[in-house]
Design a protein around this motif. Structure first.
Motif, short mmCIF file in Angstrom:
data_model
loop_
_atom_site.label_atom_id
_atom_site.label_comp_id
_atom_site.label_asym_id
_atom_site.label_seq_id
_atom_site.Cartn_x
_atom_site.Cartn_y
_atom_site.Cartn_z
N GLU A 92 30.50 33.02 38.01
CA GLU A 92 31.56 33.29 38.98
C GLU A 92 32.50 34.38 38.48
O GLU A 92 32.99 35.20 39.25
N GLU A 93 32.77 34.37 37.19
CA GLU A 93 33.63 35.40 36.59
C GLU A 93 32.95 36.77 36.64
O GLU A 93 33.61 37.78 36.82
N ARG A 94 31.65 36.77 36.48
CA ARG A 94 30.90 38.02 36.57
C ARG A 94 31.00 38.59 37.99
O ARG A 94 31.21 39.79 38.18
N ALA A 95 30.88 37.73 38.97
CA ALA A 95 31.02 38.16 40.37
C ALA A 95 32.44 38.65 40.65
O ALA A 95 32.64 39.66 41.34
N ARG A 96 33.43 37.96 40.10
CA ARG A 96 34.83 38.38 40.28
C ARG A 96 35.07 39.74 39.63
O ARG A 96 35.75 40.59 40.19
N TYR A 140 38.19 38.12 31.83
CA TYR A 140 37.15 37.43 32.56
C TYR A 140 36.37 36.56 31.60
O TYR A 140 36.14 36.92 30.46
N GLN A 168 33.94 42.39 41.87
CA GLN A 168 34.85 42.66 42.98
C GLN A 168 36.10 43.44 42.54
O GLN A 168 36.61 44.27 43.28
N GLU A 169 36.57 43.15 41.33
CA GLU A 169 37.87 43.69 40.90
C GLU A 169 37.80 44.94 40.04
O GLU A 169 38.72 45.75 40.06
N GLU A 185 30.17 44.20 37.57
CA GLU A 185 29.24 43.17 37.10
C GLU A 185 28.47 43.67 35.87
O GLU A 185 28.25 42.91 34.92
N HIS A 223 30.84 43.69 32.98
CA HIS A 223 31.00 42.31 32.50
C HIS A 223 29.80 41.91 31.65
O HIS A 223 29.96 41.28 30.59
#
Length: 183
Positions: A74-78, A69, A81-82, A144, A147
């Motif tokens: 946006e990567e933090r939000a992804r 990531y 989610q993952e 999150e 991350h």
């Protein structure tokens, strides 16, 4: 013949006597007494003159997990989610999370997670850290927070190189416990 054998034995016995005053003979003294260079000093051995070497591209340190990531929001939000915390709040994991939090997070975020760590209260750090036990961090997903610990966020620097991946997850367990205590 006896004189030659006696002389050889005498040389052998005295040559093996090593103490502080008579160290004996060192074969290959350049290997025995090698030149040591400090990490950040210049080094004539390498063309670039640096002692500390950069690891080859694509290498990952032992016990490190490749983090796929980027630092963007946006990567933090992804990641939220993952990524799912593989640890459950077992007593041993909670204890390890508390210890790791005390080592890495307490200085800024404080023992109760409200941003009252010693760096801020002593005036050494002018900006108050985010409260982990407050309403801003509670809705964040574990991925999150993971991350954020790994790559940093806002004024917080990255702790990925310092904190082992398993300890990051256990710190999150401790943060969730702090959030429950402040409700």
């Amino acid at each position: 013949m006896r004189k030659i054998i006696f002389a050889a034995l005498l040389i052998l016995i005295t040559g093996c006597d090593r103490d502080r005053n008579h160290p004996g003979w060192d074969y290959f003294p350049d290997m025995f007494y090698s030149t040591a260079y400090e990490t950040y000093t210049s080094n004539p051995v390498f063309n670039d003159g640096k002692t500390m070497r950069t690891p080859p591209d694509g290498t990952i340190a032992r016990e490190q997990v490749l983090f796929e990531y980027g630092p963007a929001v946006e990567e933090r939000a992804r990641a939220g989610q993952e990524l799912v915390n593989p640890f459950q709040p077992a007593p041993a994991d909670l204890e390890r999370g508390r210890i790791a939090y005390g080592i890495y997070c307490n200085l800024c975020h404080g023992p109760s997670g409200v941003g009252d760590g010693n760096l801020f209260t002593s005036g050494l750090y002018p900006m108050k850290p985010r409260a982990l036990a407050g309403s801003t961090a509670a809705p964040l997903k574990d991925g999150e927070i993971y991350h954020t610990i790994t790559l940093g966020f806002g004024s917080m620097g990255p702790y990925g190189p310092l904190v082992r991946p398993d300890d990051r997850w256990k710190i999150i367990l401790h943060i969730r416990e702090l959030q429950q205590q402040t409700k």
